[in-house]
Design an enzyme around this catalytic site. Structure first.
Site, PDB file in Angstrom:
ATOM      1  N   HIS A   1      40.772  -6.493  16.190  1.00  0.00           N
ATOM      2  CA  HIS A   1      40.840  -7.823  16.177  1.00  0.00           C
ATOM      3  C   HIS A   1      39.971  -8.636  17.380  1.00  0.00           C
ATOM      4  O   HIS A   1      40.351 -10.256  17.559  1.00  0.00           O
ATOM      5  CB  HIS A   1      41.441  -7.532  17.905  1.00  0.00           C
ATOM      6  CG  HIS A   1      43.707  -6.777  17.592  1.00  0.00           C
ATOM      7  ND1 HIS A   1      43.675  -5.679  17.857  1.00  0.00           N
ATOM      8  CD2 HIS A   1      45.026  -7.794  17.171  1.00  0.00           C
ATOM      9  CE1 HIS A   1      45.139  -5.377  17.265  1.00  0.00           C
ATOM     10  NE2 HIS A   1      45.514  -6.755  17.246  1.00  0.00           N
TER      11      HIS A   1
ATOM     12  N   TYR B   1      43.056 -21.200  14.334  1.00  0.00           N
ATOM     13  CA  TYR B   1      43.542 -19.767  14.372  1.00  0.00           C
ATOM     14  C   TYR B   1      44.743 -19.544  13.674  1.00  0.00           C
ATOM     15  O   TYR B   1      44.273 -18.629  12.557  1.00  0.00           O
ATOM     16  CB  TYR B   1      42.994 -18.827  15.632  1.00  0.00           C
ATOM     17  CG  TYR B   1      43.585 -17.175  15.372  1.00  0.00           C
ATOM     18  CD1 TYR B   1      42.465 -17.178  14.208  1.00  0.00           C
ATOM     19  CD2 TYR B   1      44.529 -16.578  15.002  1.00  0.00           C
ATOM     20  CE1 TYR B   1      42.641 -15.457  14.169  1.00  0.00           C
ATOM     21  CE2 TYR B   1      44.794 -15.721  15.218  1.00  0.00           C
ATOM     22  CZ  TYR B   1      43.805 -14.307  14.806  1.00  0.00           C
ATOM     23  OH  TYR B   1      44.232 -13.341  14.697  1.00  0.00           O
ATOM     24  N   LYS B   2      45.336 -20.031  13.865  1.00  0.00           N
ATOM     25  CA  LYS B   2      46.491 -20.082  13.311  1.00  0.00           C
ATOM     26  C   LYS B   2      46.582 -20.479  11.859  1.00  0.00           C
ATOM     27  O   LYS B   2      47.769 -20.531  11.006  1.00  0.00           O
ATOM     28  CB  LYS B   2      48.029 -20.685  14.222  1.00  0.00           C
ATOM     29  CG  LYS B   2      47.791 -18.904  15.238  1.00  0.00           C
ATOM     30  CD  LYS B   2      49.513 -19.745  15.961  1.00  0.00           C
ATOM     31  CE  LYS B   2      49.493 -18.023  17.447  1.00  0.00           C
ATOM     32  NZ  LYS B   2      50.005 -17.471  16.467  1.00  0.00           N
TER      33      LYS B   2
ATOM     34  N   GLU C   1      56.808 -12.490  13.844  1.00  0.00           N
ATOM     35  CA  GLU C   1      56.267 -11.240  13.236  1.00  0.00           C
ATOM     36  C   GLU C   1      57.432  -9.892  14.262  1.00  0.00           C
ATOM     37  O   GLU C   1      56.643 -10.041  16.171  1.00  0.00           O
ATOM     38  CB  GLU C   1      54.693 -10.524  12.746  1.00  0.00           C
ATOM     39  CG  GLU C   1      54.501 -11.022  11.467  1.00  0.00           C
ATOM     40  CD  GLU C   1      52.708 -11.079  11.858  1.00  0.00           C
ATOM     41  OE1 GLU C   1      52.196 -11.010  11.039  1.00  0.00           O
ATOM     42  OE2 GLU C   1      52.377 -10.007  13.190  1.00  0.00           O
TER      43      GLU C   1
ATOM     44  N   ASN D   1      54.726 -11.712  17.518  1.00  0.00           N
ATOM     45  CA  ASN D   1      54.028 -12.695  16.920  1.00  0.00           C
ATOM     46  C   ASN D   1      54.474 -13.635  16.482  1.00  0.00           C
ATOM     47  O   ASN D   1      55.319 -13.587  15.695  1.00  0.00           O
ATOM     48  CB  ASN D   1      53.122 -11.528  16.303  1.00  0.00           C
ATOM     49  CG  ASN D   1      51.039 -12.712  16.570  1.00  0.00           C
ATOM     50  OD1 ASN D   1      51.178 -12.925  17.207  1.00  0.00           O
ATOM     51  ND2 ASN D   1      50.879 -12.352  15.191  1.00  0.00           N
TER      52      ASN D   1
ATOM     53  N   TYR E   1      48.137 -16.274  24.857  1.00  0.00           N
ATOM     54  CA  TYR E   1      48.308 -14.793  24.378  1.00  0.00           C
ATOM     55  C   TYR E   1      49.374 -13.985  25.970  1.00  0.00           C
ATOM     56  O   TYR E   1      48.362 -14.058  26.943  1.00  0.00           O
ATOM     57  CB  TYR E   1      47.063 -14.292  24.378  1.00  0.00           C
ATOM     58  CG  TYR E   1      46.552 -14.910  23.043  1.00  0.00           C
ATOM     59  CD1 TYR E   1      47.469 -14.819  21.882  1.00  0.00           C
ATOM     60  CD2 TYR E   1      45.724 -16.281  22.891  1.00  0.00           C
ATOM     61  CE1 TYR E   1      47.177 -15.381  20.500  1.00  0.00           C
ATOM     62  CE2 TYR E   1      45.350 -16.588  21.991  1.00  0.00           C
ATOM     63  CZ  TYR E   1      46.195 -16.209  20.323  1.00  0.00           C
ATOM     64  OH  TYR E   1      45.216 -16.827  19.496  1.00  0.00           O
TER      65      TYR E   1
ATOM     66  N   ARG F   1      56.806  -5.574  19.825  1.00  0.00           N
ATOM     67  CA  ARG F   1      56.170  -7.067  20.507  1.00  0.00           C
ATOM     68  C   ARG F   1      56.914  -8.921  19.508  1.00  0.00           C
ATOM     69  O   ARG F   1      56.972  -7.769  18.554  1.00  0.00           O
ATOM     70  CB  ARG F   1      55.156  -6.901  21.125  1.00  0.00           C
ATOM     71  CG  ARG F   1      54.350  -6.866  19.588  1.00  0.00           C
ATOM     72  CD  ARG F   1      52.251  -7.030  20.591  1.00  0.00           C
ATOM     73  NE  ARG F   1      52.599  -8.540  20.805  1.00  0.00           N
ATOM     74  CZ  ARG F   1      51.809  -9.395  19.861  1.00  0.00           C
ATOM     75  NH1 ARG F   1      51.308  -9.256  18.534  1.00  0.00           N
ATOM     76  NH2 ARG F   1      51.009 -10.395  20.696  1.00  0.00           N
TER      77      ARG F   1
END
Length: 336
Positions: free
Chosen positions: A194, A317-318, A266, A226, A38, A224
């Site tokens: 978040h 998480y993903k 993204e 993602n 991250y 950015r």
């Protein structure tokens, strides 16, 4: 440069969505290193390479008709995907103006905007739309202003109200979320929405990002990348439709992973809106099958290493824990 727009393809049912060789070549591969961690990774949203996804503030590509058709289906099935709180009306018109201005300037073959004080005429040749309306008068449009322009733009949009040293998700049109819900997150602060992200809080990533975003000025947008993974080229992976896509994670094997699993990237752009001072958060999603990604040898090798070594909390998480071993096995053929 003129954009060639394909006839509409599907992000559901028969999944007829495909990428041309040009779309694969311009795909925003998100990994600068063999290992992922991250980071804030925010940069000024200045124009970059002609023809790239970074050339314009709002990217229009060959999938334009496909994506706006998908958005219309989602909104028909679930109108809660478009929410604008009363105090965000000015921000909605701000967003409409910014998007129309950029589309007309950057893609003149497809879009045009003419203004005579508050009387505006909008032309969308890709969809066959000619619309005359009065800026600021919602009754002169077929939809509320944010929904009206979002129905004609690729990517999702959230409008964030800035107050009390924080950002609040008080408006948006979100029809292709990566496992989150506008209806659930509406009204939440930056830190609240978040909260589920693992590890990043311990690293102070979101504290630094919020401080940066609060200082963004009008005319100086930032961006950015993602990323996550999706089984099938499915744009709408919201909690509301989990019953339709959640089971897909169980059908991935070491034989079919390349075709079924898609890298989902993204391009997130944050722009200050001048009248309302709200922050527009646009989320432009790109999908590419892992098999197509691996037509680029460098990408194939790096994707294998990133996914192989990804920390377990991030993988969970993903949403890839169930099929990650099969995908890593499939990718290993490109990293020997």
């Amino acid at each position: 440069m003129s954009v060639l727009i394909k006839p509409a393809q599907s992000f559901r049912n028969d999944f007829s969505f495909t990428n041309s060789a040009k779309a694969i070549a311009r795909f925003p591969f998100p990994f600068p290193e063999d290992r992922y961690q991250y980071s804030v990774n925010i940069e000024p949203a200045a124009p970059r390479e002609p023809g790239s996804v970074f050339e314009h503030l709002f990217d229009i590509d060959e999938h334009y008709r496909s994506e706006v058709a998908e958005r219309a289906l989602v909104l028909e099935n679930d109108p809660r995907r478009a929410i604008v709180m009363p105090h965000m009306q000015s921000a909605s018109w701000d967003a409409l103006e910014l998007i129309m201005e950029h589309l007309a300037a950057d893609y003149p073959d497809w879009f045009a905007l003419e203004r005579d004080e508050d009387r505006w005429q909008w032309t969308n040749r890709a969809l066959g739309i000619e619309q005359t309306f009065r800026f600021g008068d919602e009754s002169t449009l077929p939809y509320a202003p944010l929904e009206y322009i979002a129905r004609q733009t690729q990517g999702d949009f959230a409008l964030l109200d800035q107050r009390d040293g924080d950002l609040f998700m008080d408006a948006g049109v979100i029809t292709s979320p990566a496992d989150w819900s506008l209806a659930f997150d509406a009204g939440m602060s930056f830190k609240q929405w978040h909260a589920p992200v693992p590890l990043a809080h311990q690293m102070g990533v979101f504290e630094r990002a919020l401080k940066y975003l609060l200082a963004i000025k009008a005319g100086a947008p930032v961006r950015r990348l993602n990323w996550t993974l999706t089984v099938h080229p499915r744009l709408d992976t919201s909690p509301e439709t989990y019953h339709e896509w959640g089971r897909d994670r169980g059908i991935v094997t070491a034989h079919n992973a390349g075709e079924l699993v898609h890298l989902r990237v993204e391009l997130q752009t944050m722009a200050r809106l001048p009248r309302s001072h709200a922050l527009m958060f646009s989320i432009r999603t790109y999908l590419c099958s892992v098999a197509d990604i691996c037509t680029n040898a460098a990408w194939a090798q790096r994707l294998h290493r990133v996914l192989r070594d990804l920390p377990a909390p991030i993988a969970d998480y993903k949403g890839m824990t169930r099929y990650r071993p099969a995908l890593v096995e499939w990718l290993s053929q490109f990293d020997r």
